[in-house]
Design an enzyme around this catalytic site. Sequence first.
Site, short mmCIF file in Angstrom:
data_model
loop_
_atom_site.label_atom_id
_atom_site.label_comp_id
_atom_site.label_asym_id
_atom_site.label_seq_id
_atom_site.Cartn_x
_atom_site.Cartn_y
_atom_site.Cartn_z
N LYS A 19 12.00 -16.04 20.58
CA LYS A 19 12.84 -17.24 20.63
C LYS A 19 12.01 -18.48 21.00
O LYS A 19 12.09 -19.50 20.35
CB LYS A 19 13.98 -17.02 21.63
CG LYS A 19 14.97 -18.15 21.72
CD LYS A 19 16.33 -17.67 22.19
CE LYS A 19 16.39 -17.40 23.68
NZ LYS A 19 16.34 -18.62 24.51
N SER A 20 11.20 -18.35 22.05
CA SER A 20 10.40 -19.51 22.50
C SER A 20 9.45 -19.97 21.40
O SER A 20 9.29 -21.18 21.16
CB SER A 20 9.57 -19.13 23.73
OG SER A 20 10.41 -18.85 24.81
N ARG A 24 9.43 -23.56 19.12
CA ARG A 24 8.22 -24.40 19.09
C ARG A 24 7.69 -24.54 17.67
O ARG A 24 7.17 -25.59 17.30
CB ARG A 24 7.16 -23.81 20.03
CG ARG A 24 7.54 -24.05 21.51
CD ARG A 24 6.81 -23.10 22.43
NE ARG A 24 7.02 -23.40 23.85
CZ ARG A 24 8.12 -23.09 24.54
NH1 ARG A 24 9.13 -22.48 23.95
NH2 ARG A 24 8.21 -23.38 25.82
N GLY A 91 18.88 -24.24 26.10
CA GLY A 91 18.17 -25.02 27.10
C GLY A 91 16.80 -25.44 26.61
O GLY A 91 16.34 -26.56 26.88
N SER A 164 8.13 -23.73 35.18
CA SER A 164 9.06 -23.76 34.05
C SER A 164 8.35 -24.23 32.79
O SER A 164 7.82 -25.34 32.73
CB SER A 164 10.22 -24.72 34.36
OG SER A 164 10.87 -25.10 33.16
N GLN A 166 9.82 -24.91 30.08
CA GLN A 166 10.60 -25.97 29.44
C GLN A 166 10.20 -27.32 30.00
O GLN A 166 10.04 -28.29 29.26
CB GLN A 166 12.10 -25.71 29.64
CG GLN A 166 12.55 -24.47 28.87
CD GLN A 166 14.02 -24.14 29.08
OE1 GLN A 166 14.70 -24.79 29.86
NE2 GLN A 166 14.49 -23.13 28.38
N ASP A 312 13.47 -13.77 32.06
CA ASP A 312 14.60 -13.47 31.17
C ASP A 312 14.90 -11.96 31.11
O ASP A 312 15.93 -11.55 30.57
CB ASP A 312 14.32 -13.99 29.76
CG ASP A 312 14.27 -15.51 29.71
OD1 ASP A 312 14.84 -16.16 30.62
OD2 ASP A 312 13.67 -16.06 28.77
N ARG A 343 22.94 -15.99 36.90
CA ARG A 343 22.64 -14.56 36.66
C ARG A 343 22.56 -13.74 37.94
O ARG A 343 22.66 -12.51 37.87
CB ARG A 343 21.37 -14.41 35.80
CG ARG A 343 21.62 -14.82 34.36
CD ARG A 343 20.43 -14.60 33.46
NE ARG A 343 20.76 -14.98 32.09
CZ ARG A 343 19.87 -15.28 31.15
NH1 ARG A 343 18.57 -15.26 31.43
NH2 ARG A 343 20.26 -15.60 29.93
N ARG A 385 22.12 -12.38 27.55
CA ARG A 385 21.29 -11.36 28.20
C ARG A 385 22.12 -10.50 29.17
O ARG A 385 21.80 -9.34 29.41
CB ARG A 385 20.10 -12.00 28.92
CG ARG A 385 19.20 -12.74 27.93
CD ARG A 385 17.78 -12.83 28.38
NE ARG A 385 17.08 -13.87 27.61
CZ ARG A 385 16.55 -13.70 26.41
NH1 ARG A 385 16.60 -12.54 25.80
NH2 ARG A 385 15.95 -14.70 25.79
C1 S3P Z 1 11.77 -20.82 27.88
C2 S3P Z 1 11.42 -20.92 29.21
C3 S3P Z 1 12.14 -20.24 30.29
C4 S3P Z 1 13.05 -19.14 29.76
C5 S3P Z 1 13.83 -19.57 28.56
C6 S3P Z 1 12.89 -19.99 27.44
C7 S3P Z 1 10.99 -21.57 26.89
O1 S3P Z 1 12.94 -21.19 30.96
O2 S3P Z 1 13.91 -18.68 30.77
O3 S3P Z 1 14.66 -18.53 28.09
O4 S3P Z 1 11.09 -21.27 25.67
O5 S3P Z 1 10.24 -22.46 27.28
P1 S3P Z 1 12.36 -22.14 32.12
O6 S3P Z 1 11.34 -23.02 31.54
O7 S3P Z 1 13.56 -22.91 32.60
O8 S3P Z 1 11.81 -21.24 33.16
#
Ligand code: S3P
Length: 428
Positions: A19-20, A24, A91, A164, A166, A312, A343, A385
Amino acid sequence: MFIKPLHRVKEVIDIPGDKSISHRGIIFSAIAQGESQLYNFLTGEDCLRTIDCFQKLGVSIKMEKDFVKIRGVGLRGLKVPEERLDVGNSGTTIRLMSGLLSGQNFDCEITGDASIQRRPMDRIILPLKQMGASIEGIEAENLAPLRIKGKMLQGISYDSPIASAQVKSAILLAGLYAQGETRIREPYLSRNHTEIMLKDMGADIREEGLQVICRPGNVLYGKERRVPGDISSAAFFLVLGAILGDSDILLRNVGINPTRTGSLDVLMEMGGQIRILNVREECGERIGDIRVKGSTLKGIEIGGALIPRLIDEIPVLAVAAAFAEGTTVIKDAQELKVKESNRIDALVTELKKIGVDIEQKEDGMVIRGGKGIKGGKINSYGDHRIAMAMTIAGLGSEEGVEVDTLECAAVSFPYFYDIIERMMNHEQ
Ligand code: S3P
């Protein structure tokens, strides 16, 4: 859906794209020069939202049979969207895009579903404002919907209070548009897919321990890439294989970037029979096949630098802990409270309902395992999840588990319940 107990699983499973990395792939290809092709792209709802946002920003993105084709518009080629961008439940989309949109020469608005509108945005708003960004909550301070006015940004040196990816990625994306160098340091290393992919596409990005440095000015070039399988999705079957006696599961083409493999380390330390095979590297990301067999697990302590490497996977690791002899302590995991649901609350409440001895802590939970899981009815809070972890709990339980919403799995693992149904029918 009623999840009935299984006794063993022998399966070979191809895990859907990460997913990440899929997010990107779309974001960086959109602002690159030339065409990119993403194979094994995750067609989960979150990543489809990222595609939708960039289409609204004027980028041509087409789903071909085996890949997604993105025609990059270059760093300065995005167009003013005609409507508010909507990230749904994602997010990653809202936080990364906020960084990117802060440095454009137009204004826009971005929002998401009810869960997104509750999740903290101050973690990106604060550093982006230090860079000169104009970004405000429209209805409530520091919450989506957000109004972002494009500004000329300045590089900063930022010590993030949280690990993080993100936050790190939002700042790096803004850094591509800033004057001067941008530095970001985090307390522990979070996933580094942004650094790997941006470097691979030509950006001037340097990793120095817990610090990443970005210098603007380089052009990004589109390219062809294959998205590795998502270890966060693989983790459900790693735990299933480990908790069901005579099992043998092979998971193929899984991303094993060291910033993501905390669940493998933990399951191995718990006594899981796990082997990583056929290790290779593609576009800077490490990939392998993972084989897991039925195991006798023991409880351990999970905290510190491990947490961002398995954040996650904690829902399903909590299920594994219920089957492990002794006590498992999960600490330093406050971040769980601000995920798609809270969670910590969700896991403690729902695992208790199905017979697990679990105690809530401010930064995690304590699970006294070894008694397995009895069964019952659970609430997934619409969190993908939580729903999938509780499904694994059901497959390992004595009496089965009724899981309320299955649709949310589509956020990250669109065919998860097809695999589960196949497994349950197979055993009949
Ligand atoms: C992610 C970073 C993580 C993760 C999320 C995906 C990303 O979050 O929990 O599912 O793709 O950068 P955080 O950056 O808030 O830790």
